[in-house]
Design a protein around this motif. Structure first.
Motif: not given
Lengths: 309, 366
Positions: A105-122
């Motif tokens: 996925g990808a977000s139109a709100v800058v920076g937003t997916t960084i946290a989603n990526a971290v959660g996936y890594a968790y």
């Protein structure tokens, strides 16, 4: 591998150039944030990843989607607002996804997916899988609070994640120097205890090699790693054109980036007949994708109410 | 809580299994979490202080010891990223429960909740879902003040893709939490600090309280009182004041604010002709406004009814007890408003305070 990298770069370049050509006809019903000039970042990293590794990206995500293996036809159809699009006409150009290949996925709100990526890594760590996550964001994203919070948590939990800051020097029309008191993004990553390196010149081969090395370390439990990859957006922030007339940047600034174009560079490293064969195949693929998009049906009205909950 | 009120709220559950066992609201939440974590290894619980000695008022007590630090952990003070992290976990197949000891803190997480959690399923064309539970608590009294007392659930009711639940009894606290955990989509689970002290019957086995179904907690024919969150307790007490003057109030607990069971409320208003919605938040653009608008849309043209909203005074919550008393609706002001609705005039009546109805007095600190 050279051929694979070249094909990947060339596919992105030619599809986006085709989008830019078609755009004035209004057939594409979606804002387009073209990756032209920045393809090497997605291609270099993704070429070193496995199918079960996952990536998260930004609204400038065409390159990432394609580099990770996303279906070109489904992407083109999505931009045309068709039922056969990768989100069936629900997300458009800024929210490309292909779960089958790990484009999450990808977000139109800058920076937003960084946290989603971290959660996936968790989750990967918790599930005991040896896959990793690659989180792509821009230099603007590094200014959001979520960037700092996410890096801290990734370091705290020693998560299997590679952060890739795709630094093209501008947030829309505002240069990094005008936004950051200390424009050293790697320094901020290091402040959280994450090893960080700046990769100059958009160098796809070096990026591929570094990703391969770093990915092995991450898989072995080495924790997060950070790349700041210097790159350059050739076209305007959103839309198919150049924007040097706006005056916020000069053509002189762009020249060295265009001269060091990775598509041209890798093409020159191939035997001419191999290069031409790849080009022919890609041109046919791009043409077929646009025809598919154009001929696909629009979503049914009932689609408006599906997948809300 | 006086025993009569407890009985009134506990006897009615439409789908409750009779149970002699009594549990506190806090223990009901803990048991629901425990049972779901035991059943499903994909359930995780985290948030600021969930693993500290106070264990979120006890709602997470013992879970760390039982399930370990990878499934139960305190987080950095990073509500934004931790909400995004929870969403990422959900994308990878986990079922995270993210806990906030005050609802006010959710303001730090709005981007992830509204722009990502609520939208991912839709904007990704059904390719993903976000099975996320966000627990948060509304504070009240003892100086909770401006930033520890807000009932902001209407923000979330506004947004498609989110579900909102505000259980008021221990029975519902358990059943709604289990339903929320098992749901494939995000659920905002709204607790109220005062309700934590409630005791009531809670079956030992697992059960769910179905989304989108309200409960009639007391039957009457003169006026419909809809009480949200802690205002449900105040409505049940108001009903006792109204009984003194011969008014029979029907009390409804919506339980789930989104999806909202408007049918049950409409049927009640068709019977009573009067609707008083008491919100645990401000009235402007709030849950009460939404409920009344929906009832009016349904009943216009074939049933006229009188209506009123009550909620927080349209100011920031003050801390001085003398001002705070004026800020919140309470059982007496609700009863007074209900009588005025029934009689169709401003009577000026205010019931004399019955101290036995106020037997519960909380002393801080929270």
């Amino acid at each position: 591998m050279l051929e694979r990298l070249y094909r990947s770069l060339y596919r992105i370049r030619r599809l986006e150039e085709a989008f830019a050509r078609v755009y004035p006809t209004d057939k594409i019903k979606s804002p387009i944030h073209l990756s032209i000039g920045q393809e090497a970042v997605s291609v270099g990293v993704c070429a070193a990843l496995r199918l079960d590794d996952v990536v998260f990206g930004t609204y400038r995500g065409h390159a990432l989607y394609l580099a990770k293996g996303g279906d070109m036809k489904a992407m083109a159809a999505e931009l045309y607002g068709k039922a056969t699009g990768c989100t069936r006409g629900k997300g458009g150009s800024m929210h490309l996804i292909s779960t089958e290949v790990g484009m999450m996925g990808a977000s139109a709100v800058v920076g937003t997916t960084i946290a989603n990526a971290v959660g996936y890594a968790y989750a990967l760590q918790y599930q005991g899988r040896d896959a990793l996550v690659a989180s792509f964001f821009g230099d603007g994203g590094s200014e959001e609070g979520v960037f700092a919070e996410s890096l801290n948590f990734a370091a705290l939990k020693c998560l299997p994640i590679l952060f890739i800051c795709e630094n093209n020097g501008y947030a829309i029309h505002t240069s990094q120097e005008r936004r950051q008191g200390r424009p050293d993004i790697c320094a901020r990553a290091r402040a959280y205890g994450i090893p960080a390196e700046r990769i100059e010149h958009n160098d796809v081969l070096y990026l591929f090699e570094r990703t391969r090395t770093v990915a092995a370390k991450i898989r072995a439990g080495g924790g997060p790693h950070f790349f700041e990859v210097m790159t350059y957006r050739w076209r305007e922030h959103v839309g198919p054109n150049n924007d040097f007339h706006l005056g916020y940047r000069t053509e002189d600034e762009a020249t060295p980036w265009i001269e060091a174009d990775q598509v041209t560079r890798l093409g020159a490293m191939l035997l001419p007949e191999r290069r031409e064969q790849i080009q022919e195949e890609v041109e046919a693929e791009v043409e077929a994708a646009l025809v598919f998009a154009e001929e696909s049906p629009e979503p049914e009205p009932a689609e408006l109410y599906t997948d809300v909950l | 809580m006086p025993p009569s009120v407890i009985r009134a709220s506990a006897k009615r559950p439409t789908r409750a299994t009779p149970s002699e066992r009594t549990l506190s609201y806090v223990d009901a939440i803990r048991e629901a979490t425990d049972q779901e974590m035991a059943r499903d290894p994909s359930v995780l619980v985290f948030g600021l202080d969930v693993d500290d000695p106070k264990a979120i008022q006890g709602t997470t007590r013992g879970l760390l010891e039982k399930y370990g630090p990878s499934r139960v952990f305190g987080t950095p003070l990073s509500e934004d990223a931790m909400t995004g992290t929870a969403i990422g976990m959900a994308l990878a197949g986990l079922r995270p429960i993210h806990v906030h000891i005050r609802m006010d803190f959710l303001m730090l997480a709005m981007n992830q909740l509204i722009n990502v959690a609520a939208k991912s399923r839709y904007m990704y064309g059904g390719k993903v879902s976000i099975p996320l539970v966000v627990r948060s608590m509304i504070g009240k009294s003892w100086g909770q003040g401006a930033q520890h007392s807000q009932g902001l659930y209407s923000f979330f009711m506004h947004v498609p893709g989110l579900q909102v639940v505000a259980p008021t009894t221990p029975y519902d606290a358990k059943g709604c939490l289990i339903a929320a955990i098992r749901d494939d989509n995000p659920v905002l689970y709204v607790e109220h600090r005062i309700l934590h002290f409630q005791n009531g019957p809670v079956p030992a086995h697992t059960y769910t309280v179905t989304p989108g179904r309200a409960r009639i907690t007391a039957v009457g024919q003169d006026v419909t009182l809809v009480g949200i969150s802690q205002m449900q307790s105040e409505c049940l007490k108001a009903r006792l004041y109204l009984e003194e003057i011969g008014i029979q109030a029907e009390v409804i607990d919506p339980i789930w604010l989104s999806p909202l069971d408007i049918d049950t409320i409409v049927r009640s208003v068709e019977k009573t002709g009067r609707l008083l919605v008491v919100d645990n938040g401000w009235v402007c653009c709030g849950a009460a406004a939404e409920i009344i608008a929906q009832v009016a849309e349904r009943l216009q043209g074939h049933c006229s009814f009188r209506m009123r909203r009550m909620g927080f005074a349209p100011v920031t919550c003050p801390t001085a007890p003398s001002l705070e008393r004026l800020y919140y609706p309470d059982s007496r002001t609700i009863a007074a408003a209900a009588r005025d609705l029934v009689e169709g005039t401003k009577t000026g009546w205010m019931p004399r305070e019955r101290s036995e109805l106020n037997s519960f007095i909380f002393k801080g600190p929270f």
